[in-house]
Design a protein around this motif. Sequence first.
Motif, PDB file in Angstrom:
ATOM      1  N   MET A 102       0.818  -1.209   0.000  1.00 31.53           N
ATOM      2  CA  MET A 102       0.000   0.000   0.000  1.00 31.53           C
ATOM      3  C   MET A 102       0.854   1.262   0.000  1.00 31.53           C
ATOM      4  SD  MET A 102      -2.704  -0.867   3.017  1.00 31.53           S
ATOM      5  CE  MET A 102      -3.109   0.892   3.149  1.00 31.53           C
ATOM      6  N   ILE A 103       0.343   2.295  -0.641  1.00 34.56           N
ATOM      7  CA  ILE A 103       0.801   3.655  -0.385  1.00 34.56           C
ATOM      8  C   ILE A 103      -0.163   4.214   0.653  1.00 34.56           C
ATOM      9  CG2 ILE A 103       1.151   5.960  -1.332  1.00 34.56           C
ATOM     10  CD1 ILE A 103       1.726   4.708  -4.023  1.00 34.56           C
ATOM     11  N   ALA A 104       0.335   4.504   1.840  1.00 40.81           N
ATOM     12  CA  ALA A 104      -0.537   4.869   2.965  1.00 40.81           C
ATOM     13  C   ALA A 104      -0.093   6.182   3.583  1.00 40.81           C
ATOM     14  CB  ALA A 104      -0.512   3.765   4.020  1.00 40.81           C
ATOM     15  N   LYS A 105      -1.043   6.893   4.172  1.00 38.79           N
ATOM     16  CA  LYS A 105      -0.733   8.175   4.794  1.00 38.79           C
ATOM     17  C   LYS A 105       0.225   7.979   5.957  1.00 38.79           C
ATOM     18  CE  LYS A 105      -5.034   8.090   7.491  1.00 38.79           C
ATOM     19  NZ  LYS A 105      -6.317   8.790   7.729  1.00 38.79           N
ATOM     20  N   GLN A 106       1.059   8.974   6.192  1.00 35.88           N
ATOM     21  CA  GLN A 106       2.148   8.838   7.150  1.00 35.88           C
ATOM     22  C   GLN A 106       1.664   8.606   8.578  1.00 35.88           C
ATOM     23  OE1 GLN A 106       4.534  12.352   7.504  1.00 35.88           O
ATOM     24  NE2 GLN A 106       2.795  13.753   7.716  1.00 35.88           N
ATOM     25  N   PHE A 123       5.674  -1.327   2.867  1.00 31.80           N
ATOM     26  CA  PHE A 123       4.591  -0.386   2.606  1.00 31.80           C
ATOM     27  C   PHE A 123       5.188   1.016   2.440  1.00 31.80           C
ATOM     28  CE2 PHE A 123       2.410  -4.028   3.820  1.00 31.80           C
ATOM     29  CZ  PHE A 123       1.037  -3.878   3.737  1.00 31.80           C
ATOM     30  N   ILE A 124       4.508   1.849   1.721  1.00 32.32           N
ATOM     31  CA  ILE A 124       5.082   3.125   1.292  1.00 32.32           C
ATOM     32  C   ILE A 124       4.322   4.270   1.949  1.00 32.32           C
ATOM     33  CG2 ILE A 124       5.596   4.578  -0.710  1.00 32.32           C
ATOM     34  CD1 ILE A 124       5.332   1.841  -2.342  1.00 32.32           C
ATOM     35  N   THR A 125       5.039   5.117   2.660  1.00 33.71           N
ATOM     36  CA  THR A 125       4.409   6.260   3.322  1.00 33.71           C
ATOM     37  C   THR A 125       4.361   7.447   2.387  1.00 33.71           C
ATOM     38  OG1 THR A 125       4.536   7.769   5.208  1.00 33.71           O
ATOM     39  CG2 THR A 125       6.618   7.002   4.307  1.00 33.71           C
ATOM     40  N   ILE A 126       3.296   8.233   2.502  1.00 39.76           N
ATOM     41  CA  ILE A 126       3.193   9.443   1.686  1.00 39.76           C
ATOM     42  C   ILE A 126       2.710  10.596   2.554  1.00 39.76           C
ATOM     43  CG2 ILE A 126       0.814   8.968   0.921  1.00 39.76           C
ATOM     44  CD1 ILE A 126       1.748  10.151  -1.850  1.00 39.76           C
ATOM     45  N   ASP A 127       3.381  11.721   2.389  1.00 42.63           N
ATOM     46  CA  ASP A 127       3.017  12.949   3.108  1.00 42.63           C
ATOM     47  C   ASP A 127       2.531  13.944   2.058  1.00 42.63           C
ATOM     48  OD1 ASP A 127       2.758  15.222   4.575  1.00 42.63           O
ATOM     49  OD2 ASP A 127       4.859  15.330   5.226  1.00 42.63           O
TER      50      ASP A 127
END
Length: 250
Positions: A102-106, A123-127
């Motif tokens: 997943m690309i998930a919120k930080q 999993f990939i964090t996105i800000d």
Amino acid sequence: MLSSRLSPARGSLALSLRTVYETLAISWPTVVDAAFGRVTKDVCDERLRSWSQKVVAHARIDLLVRGRENLEPGRAYLVMSNHQSHYDIPVLFAVMGGSIRMIAKQELFKFPIFGAAMREAGFITIDRSDRNRAIESLEVARQTLARGVNVWIAPEGTRSLTGKLLPFKKGGFNLALEAQLTILPITIDGTKSILPPKAMRSHHDAKVRVTIHPPIDSRAYASNGQGRGGFRASRDKLMRDVREAFERGF
């Protein structure tokens, strides 16, 4: 949209707690493995696959999947789906298998144990509040896809309170065009009846329908225009087509 057969109106706190338990049950060993340098993709894939199947079974979800013929074996996709509930996550893992990240919120990565396990599993964090960091996260997603792992993003960016589609964020579509990725649109319908946004109690016996739509090759859009204006027009067309795919699944 589907109407669901719900358990008692107030739902079950016990079911919600059991889902949390199952999540921690795969998070702990992942964090421990990371401490000893033993984390592997295959182990994480199997844990995610097993976890999703247990969560779906405990909730007694009546799961119907349509469009499996649109999945090409061995191919990695930029998976995009609508977002109705936290239960979208185990449902989609149960459908797609463990080899998806997943690309998930930080904010999710700040939870003790769970957040660390997500990070170690890939999993990939996105800000989204920091454009440069968001771009870096999308580059990580591109690299993950290049390794043959599906990457999943919910272009709405958050759960819909009503089940109706929210406006889309542009980042995932920019990535798809710039890296010439193939998008796999998926509609998830019915998970809101298991655990609506902001609710604490989960419901058993919900009917959930997952529709896997034909893949959309972004290369066909990237060739439509030149320059920044052409790129925006191509991206907006791609966003509309993915949105229309989602809507066909309801």
